[in-house]
Every structure is written in C-alpha cells, then in structure tokens.
Design a protein around this motif. Structure first.
Motif: not given
Length: 81
Positions: A20, A75, A78
């Motif tokens: 990110a 995201l 994760s």
C-alpha cells in the motif's frame, strides 16, 4: 504450529502494508511528474494550455484509479489472513 501461523499472518499484513505504501508513493511520483511536465508544456505553449490541462487531468485520474486498485488489493490481502 501456532507460531508458524502467526508468522504467516504477520508477513501477509506486513506485505500488504508495504504494498500500500509503495502504491501511494508511485502514484505521488507519477502525478508529480505529470504536473511538472504539464506546467512546462503550458509555459512553452500557452495557447495549448486547455488541451494540456485536460489531458493532464485524465491521466492523473487514471493513475489514481490504478493506485486505488492497488490499495484495495492490499487491503484484501491483509483481511484474508
């Protein structure tokens, strides 16, 4: 066994964070280069500033979409862990 699972999860989260960050840095560099080149082009040819500005905005939007896509993928990585 549990330690290996925790390490795998932490590596995935760390990788997603690094990804990110790299996506954000890449988008910032790309938009900075576009802005600088557009300003230089407008200074050299003021009569073409409308076309240059329009093209700059479209390209900046495409870069932002690519960066947002990369952030969403990070995201998802994760949250999957």
């Amino acid at each position: 066994m549990l330690l290996a699972l925790l390490l795998d999860i932490s590596y995935a989260i760390m990788g997603a964070g690094i990804g990110a960050g790299m996506a954000a840095i890449g988008a910032g560099i790309g938009i900075g280069k576009i802005g600088g080149s557009a300003m230089e082009g407008m200074a050299r040819q003021p009569e073409a500033s409308g076309k240059i500005q329009g093209a700059m905005l479209i390209i900046a939007a495409l870069i932002e979409v690519a960066a947002l896509f990369a952030l969403v993928i990070c995201l998802l990585i994760s949250f999957k862990s």
